[in-house]
Every structure is written in C-alpha cells, then in structure tokens.
Design an enzyme around this catalytic site. Structure first.
Site, PDB file in Angstrom:
ATOM      1  N   LYS A   1      55.093 -52.726  97.011  1.00  0.00           N
ATOM      2  CA  LYS A   1      55.573 -52.697  98.396  1.00  0.00           C
ATOM      3  C   LYS A   1      56.274 -54.007  98.688  1.00  0.00           C
ATOM      4  CE  LYS A   1      55.362 -49.954 102.020  1.00  0.00           C
ATOM      5  NZ  LYS A   1      55.217 -48.482 102.054  1.00  0.00           N
TER       6      LYS A   1
ATOM      7  N   ASP B   1      60.677 -47.869 104.637  1.00  0.00           N
ATOM      8  CA  ASP B   1      59.396 -47.819 105.360  1.00  0.00           C
ATOM      9  C   ASP B   1      59.774 -48.183 106.799  1.00  0.00           C
ATOM     10  OD1 ASP B   1      56.291 -47.649 104.757  1.00  0.00           O
ATOM     11  OD2 ASP B   1      56.492 -49.282 106.170  1.00  0.00           O
TER      12      ASP B   1
HETATM   13  P1  NDP Z   1      60.182 -45.946 111.442  1.00  0.00           P
HETATM   14  O1  NDP Z   1      60.644 -47.329 111.477  1.00  0.00           O
HETATM   15  O2  NDP Z   1      61.163 -44.848 111.252  1.00  0.00           O
HETATM   16  O3  NDP Z   1      59.343 -45.601 112.748  1.00  0.00           O
HETATM   17  C1  NDP Z   1      58.207 -46.330 113.068  1.00  0.00           C
HETATM   18  C2  NDP Z   1      57.637 -45.809 114.369  1.00  0.00           C
HETATM   19  O4  NDP Z   1      56.376 -46.404 114.602  1.00  0.00           O
HETATM   20  C3  NDP Z   1      58.488 -46.142 115.568  1.00  0.00           C
HETATM   21  O5  NDP Z   1      58.296 -45.141 116.536  1.00  0.00           O
HETATM   22  C4  NDP Z   1      57.903 -47.489 116.011  1.00  0.00           C
HETATM   23  O6  NDP Z   1      58.138 -47.780 117.382  1.00  0.00           O
HETATM   24  C5  NDP Z   1      56.450 -47.263 115.752  1.00  0.00           C
HETATM   25  N1  NDP Z   1      55.806 -48.551 115.446  1.00  0.00           N
HETATM   26  C6  NDP Z   1      56.089 -49.364 114.404  1.00  0.00           C
HETATM   27  N2  NDP Z   1      55.361 -50.480 114.459  1.00  0.00           N
HETATM   28  C7  NDP Z   1      54.599 -50.369 115.551  1.00  0.00           C
HETATM   29  C8  NDP Z   1      53.630 -51.197 116.130  1.00  0.00           C
HETATM   30  N3  NDP Z   1      53.272 -52.375 115.573  1.00  0.00           N
HETATM   31  N4  NDP Z   1      53.027 -50.740 117.251  1.00  0.00           N
HETATM   32  C9  NDP Z   1      53.364 -49.543 117.795  1.00  0.00           C
HETATM   33  N5  NDP Z   1      54.283 -48.715 117.277  1.00  0.00           N
HETATM   34  C10 NDP Z   1      54.880 -49.122 116.171  1.00  0.00           C
HETATM   35  O7  NDP Z   1      59.077 -45.896 110.294  1.00  0.00           O
HETATM   36  P2  NDP Z   1      58.491 -44.632 109.502  1.00  0.00           P
HETATM   37  O8  NDP Z   1      58.448 -43.444 110.370  1.00  0.00           O
HETATM   38  O9  NDP Z   1      59.199 -44.561 108.203  1.00  0.00           O
HETATM   39  O10 NDP Z   1      57.011 -45.135 109.186  1.00  0.00           O
HETATM   40  C11 NDP Z   1      55.906 -44.841 110.040  1.00  0.00           C
HETATM   41  C12 NDP Z   1      54.616 -44.976 109.251  1.00  0.00           C
HETATM   42  O11 NDP Z   1      54.627 -44.059 108.151  1.00  0.00           O
HETATM   43  C13 NDP Z   1      54.361 -46.353 108.635  1.00  0.00           C
HETATM   44  O12 NDP Z   1      52.968 -46.593 108.625  1.00  0.00           O
HETATM   45  C14 NDP Z   1      54.849 -46.184 107.202  1.00  0.00           C
HETATM   46  O13 NDP Z   1      54.237 -47.104 106.344  1.00  0.00           O
HETATM   47  C15 NDP Z   1      54.393 -44.757 106.932  1.00  0.00           C
HETATM   48  N6  NDP Z   1      55.055 -44.050 105.851  1.00  0.00           N
HETATM   49  C16 NDP Z   1      56.417 -43.921 105.805  1.00  0.00           C
HETATM   50  C17 NDP Z   1      57.005 -43.200 104.794  1.00  0.00           C
HETATM   51  C18 NDP Z   1      58.478 -42.976 104.732  1.00  0.00           C
HETATM   52  O14 NDP Z   1      58.924 -42.273 103.805  1.00  0.00           O
HETATM   53  N7  NDP Z   1      59.270 -43.476 105.654  1.00  0.00           N
HETATM   54  C19 NDP Z   1      56.202 -42.596 103.705  1.00  0.00           C
HETATM   55  C20 NDP Z   1      54.784 -42.730 103.903  1.00  0.00           C
HETATM   56  C21 NDP Z   1      54.262 -43.442 104.926  1.00  0.00           C
HETATM   57  P3  NDP Z   1      59.225 -48.912 117.768  1.00  0.00           P
HETATM   58  O15 NDP Z   1      60.544 -48.268 117.501  1.00  0.00           O
HETATM   59  O16 NDP Z   1      58.967 -49.201 119.190  1.00  0.00           O
HETATM   60  O17 NDP Z   1      58.950 -50.077 116.860  1.00  0.00           O
HETATM   61  O1  2IT Z   2      54.470 -45.619 102.277  1.00  0.00           O
HETATM   62  C1  2IT Z   2      55.226 -44.944 101.549  1.00  0.00           C
HETATM   63  O2  2IT Z   2      54.778 -44.146 100.723  1.00  0.00           O
HETATM   64  C2  2IT Z   2      56.680 -45.109 101.720  1.00  0.00           C
HETATM   65  N1  2IT Z   2      57.097 -45.862 102.596  1.00  0.00           N
HETATM   66  C3  2IT Z   2      57.625 -44.389 100.809  1.00  0.00           C
HETATM   67  C4  2IT Z   2      57.746 -45.115  99.499  1.00  0.00           C
HETATM   68  C5  2IT Z   2      58.799 -44.591  98.577  1.00  0.00           C
HETATM   69  O3  2IT Z   2      58.972 -45.231  97.544  1.00  0.00           O
HETATM   70  O4  2IT Z   2      59.445 -43.567  98.854  1.00  0.00           O
END
Ligand code: NDP
Ligand code: 2IT
Length: 445
Positions: A126, A166
């Site tokens: 990561k 992420d």
């Molecule tokens: P994005 O940046 O697309 O969206 C993040 C969302 O979470 C936004 O709505 C943001 O609000 C909110 N957020 C982020 N940080 C905070 C915080 N500290 N407090 C409150 N709200 C927060 O990210 P993703 O959707 O890609 O990721 C969301 C989660 O999913 C994370 O935990 C990530 O690690 C996990 N994840 C993502 C994957 C992927 O493929 N993208 C795969 C697996 C897991 P705001 O815009 O106001 O910051």
């Molecule tokens: O938390 C996760 O699994 C991700 N943000 C996606 C990682 C990836 O390599 O697609």
C-alpha cells in the site's frame, strides 16, 4: 496462544505510535489462535508471525511540487511492500491529509490477507501521501502525481509492485502517474498500475468492481443465512468510488439504498439514492453532497456524521477506517439490522465488531467484502500480460465467481476451526494459511 500474545506484545513495543496498524494486527492475530494452536512449535521456530507483522520494505520519500501561485509545496510519500510471498506486491495509493506510516502499514497488512483470499497471485502493499487533492486544480494534481512518481518508479514494476487507486486516487490520478512512469522508464509496462483508463490498458468493470463485489458477497452472506437482499433497506456511508457502485448494485439486486455521506455531512433519501445524480455530483462535477440535496426534493441533508442512525436491514460502511463506532453498532442492532458488510478498509472499530457479532448480526470484514476491487485489478494485470481485453460481462462474471468463492472459503475456514458464522475469523484464517504456506516453503526470507 502464548505465542500470539508474545508477538502482539512485540508488535506493540516496536510500533507504539501506530494505533491503526496495531488495531489491524490485533484483529488478525486474535482470530488465528485455533490455527496457531495446531502448529505452534513450527510457527514459533520459524518466527512466522514476527515475519508476517514486519513489512518486507517501507519506503518514505519527499514529494516537492509547485502550486498554481508558483509556491513550492512539499508532502511525504509512502510505499509499504508488506509481503511478496504469493506474488508481486499489490495495493492502492491513498492521497488524504490523514495519511501517515501507521495508516499505510495497516492498509498494507490487510491487503496481504485480502489479496490471498482472491485466489489470484498477488502479494500485499500500500502507499500514498498526506497530499490533499480537495480544491486543487488539474494542473496541481498533475504536478503532484508527476513528482510522486519520479521517486516511486524506482520501486515498482509489473512483476515487482503494482499500485492502484484508493481514497483520493481515481482514474485521473492513475493517468498522470502512468504517463510519468512511462516517460521515466521509456517502456510501456501496461501492468505497472491498475485502474487505468480504457484507452491505455484499463479493464472494463474495474471502476465498478469494489462496490459490485461488495454486493455479490453481501448477497451470499444473506442467502446462506436464510435472508434475501430483495426489498431490503440498505444504509451506505461514503460517496466515493466504492459507495457509488455499491449503491448501483444494491438497486440491481432488488434492495433500496437510502443513504450516503461525505466527510462534512450525509443524505437520507427515503425514495432511495438517485445513482445517476450521485455520479454527476461526485464523478463529473467533483462537488459536495449539498449539491445532491439541492437537486433532489426527496433528499434530506444533515451536517456531521449520522448515517448509522437510519433504520436499515443492511449496513455497508464504504468511507474510511473507524467510521462505525460502538454507539453506532448499538443503534444498528436496536434498529434490527441483519448484516454489516465492510466496503471500506477497517471501518468498524474492534468494539463495534464484537458488539455486532455478539448480537447475532452477520458481519463480513473488508478483507473479504471489498476484495472485488483488487480482484479485478488482478484481472487487469492478467489482460495486460496477454495484451488483450475482455468484455464487461466477462470481467463482471469472473468478479462474481471470485466473490462467491471467497464466501465459500471464509465460511468453510470458520467452520473447520470451530467458529461457524464468524466471518472475521474465517477471512483471516483462509487468507493467512496460503501466505503462511508460501512463506514456509520459501525458507527464511
Ligand atoms: P474515494 O476517495 O472515492 O471516496 C472516499 C469517500 O469516503 C468520500 O465520500 C470521502 O468523503 C469519504 N471519506 C474519506 N475520508 C474520510 C474521513 N476521514 N472521514 C469521513 N469521510 C471520509 O475513495 P474510495 O471509495 O475508493 O475508498 C473508500 C474506502 O474503500 C476506503 O477505506 C478504501 O481504502 C476502501 N477500498 C477502496 C477500493 C477501491 O478499489 N477504490 C478497494 C477496496 C477498499 P470526502 O469527499 O468528504 O473526503
Ligand atoms: O484496498 C484496496 O483493496 C484497494 N484500494 C484496491 C487495490 C488494488 O490494487 O486494486
């Protein structure tokens, strides 16, 4: 058992200032007790758990860049290559002001077990930066990404380490990062990053994969326990990549998603979230949820946190770590929640997880529930190696198959070790065994 406690104490002593990392390690180690009991002498002699809780490598670097006013800004960049026993390091990059070594290590540690669960050959890593993309111009984002890659490129490669997105890193950022990597290497290593655009080696369905996968897994959890998603009310937190496509797939599977949130407020929409409007607001306009509320008469906007006060059958935390606390778990249980499945990484605190499990809630941890994103990243690498691409339907059906398989494996592992229905234990054990086996086979590394 004593061995686990000894290792946990060592990890605490070595990382006193890393609460998120300690939380992630504790959750895994405490559920491994039945496995460790069966193999304690071997694991201890091999220092297996000690090795598993220290990253193979952690790179920290300076990222200087110039803002639109001509001033030099500087951020810290990270890449933690946690475990490469079963494949190249693989995992996302997070750009958020809260990023520090503890957060990147917790995410890298989780990724090791998650990637193992997908069944694909990917190790865990990561990275990211404390850079805040909010309010930055496209040029500033590009300047940052180019500077970040000017150091990162030395440490990654299609067979070495393959970053992706992420929080704060989506298609735009991956594009800038890929361009700079290609320029510095003078080689078209398509498989060096995943989540790429479709015109330069990206995979169809990668954008949807984490949210869709979460719902495939949630459906499995529900149906194998005598429930259905059809007609159920779903509360979702977050409004980014994971949340949007979780909401979209929830509708497609016959459920009704009624909430979403960002870091300033949350929406309750009793008619169900309008996905097209949400995409317009978040993906196209890069705006706040207040804009969604202004355009949607049925939506109620509330400032601050509060998604978990909504009565629901299924709760899907999809924002960030430690966003579902004990009090939220108590409210969800009082409201009759059936299942909580984690779209985000470690969104539920240890206390909240225990409370949900003790009150009969079906609880599926992020390592299993959100593995669809990295799984389709693995499929993107596969297509890049073949210099070929599959149709949306082909990738989506492979994703569904992977999620169904993950459910089977975590359920079976929990049963085999006498913890039926405990999907936290099932996911940790199933993910751990493959990595442990590979490490033992590879000798003292
Ligand atoms: P994005 O940046 O697309 O969206 C993040 C969302 O979470 C936004 O709505 C943001 O609000 C909110 N957020 C982020 N940080 C905070 C915080 N500290 N407090 C409150 N709200 C927060 O990210 P993703 O959707 O890609 O990721 C969301 C989660 O999913 C994370 O935990 C990530 O690690 C996990 N994840 C993502 C994957 C992927 O493929 N993208 C795969 C697996 C897991 P705001 O815009 O106001 O910051
Ligand atoms: O938390 C996760 O699994 C991700 N943000 C996606 C990682 C990836 O390599 O697609």
């Amino acid at each position: 058992m004593r061995y686990i406690e000894e290792v946990m104490n060592k990890v605490k002593t070595q990382n006193p200032d890393q609460p998120e990392f300690l939380q992630a390690v504790q959750e895994v180690l405490e559920t491994l007790a039945p496995v460790v009991e069966r193999n304690e002498a071997l694991y201890r002699k091999q220092a297996l758990l000690e090795r598993m809780t220290i990253p193979e490598r952690a790179i920290v670097f300076r990222v200087p860049w110039v803002d639109d006013a001509g001033n030099v800004q500087v951020n810290t960049g990270y890449r933690v290559q946690f475990n490469g026993a079963i494949g190249p390091y693989k995992g996302g990059l997070r750009f958020h002001p809260s990023v520090n070594l503890s957060i990147i290590k917790f995410l890298g540690f989780e990724q090791v077990f998650k990637n193992s669960l997908t069944g694909l050959p990917m190790g865990g890593g990561k990275g990211g930066s404390d850079f805040d993309p909010k309010g930055k111009s496209d040029r500033e984002i590009m300047a940052f990404c180019q500077s970040f890659m000017s150091e990162l490129y030395k440490h990654i490669g299609p067979d070495t380490d393959v970053p992706a997105g992420d929080i704060g890193v989506g298609g735009r950022e991956i594009g800038f990062l890929f361009g700079q990597y290609r320029r510095l290497r003078n080689a078209y290593h398509a498989g060096v990053l995943t989540g790429k655009g479709l015109t330069y080696g990206g995979s169809l369905a990668r954008t949807q994969a984490t949210g869709y996968g979460l719902l495939y897994l949630t459906r499995e959890v529900m149906e194998h326990n005598g429930h259905t998603l059809k007609g159920k009310t779903v509360a979702v937190s977050g409004s980014g990549n994971v949340a949007i496509y979780a909401i979209e797939k929830a509708w497609q599977l016959g459920a009704k998603p009624v909430t979403c949130s960002d870091s300033t407020g949350w929406i309750y929409d009793p008619e169900g979230i309008d996905v097209a409007l949400l995409k317009q607001v978040k993906e196209v306009d890069r705006a706040r949820l207040t804009q969604y509320a202004a355009a949607r008469p049925s939506a109620q906007y509330h400032q601050g946190r509060g998604v978990w006060t909504v009565k629901c059958d299924v709760a899907l935390p999809c924002a960030t770590q430690n966003e579902l606390h004990l009090e939220d778990a108590q409210l969800l249980v009082a409201g009759g929640v059936t299942a909580v499945c984690e779209g985000a990484n470690m969104p539920t605190t240890l206390e909240a997880t225990r409370y949900l499990q003790e009150h009969g809630v079906l609880f599926c941890p992020g390592k299993a529930a959100n593995a669809g994103g990295v799984a389709v990243s693995g499929l993107e690498m596969c297509q890049n190696s073949m210099r070929y691409s599959w149709s949306f339907e082909e990738v989506d059906s492979k994703l569904e198959g992977i999620m169904v398989n993950i459910y089977k494996n975590i359920d079976a592992a929990a049963k085999e070790y006498g913890m039926e229905g405990n999907y936290v234990a099932g996911a940790n054990i199933a993910g751990f065994l493959k990595v442990a086996d590979a490490m033992l086979a590879q000798g003292v590394i």
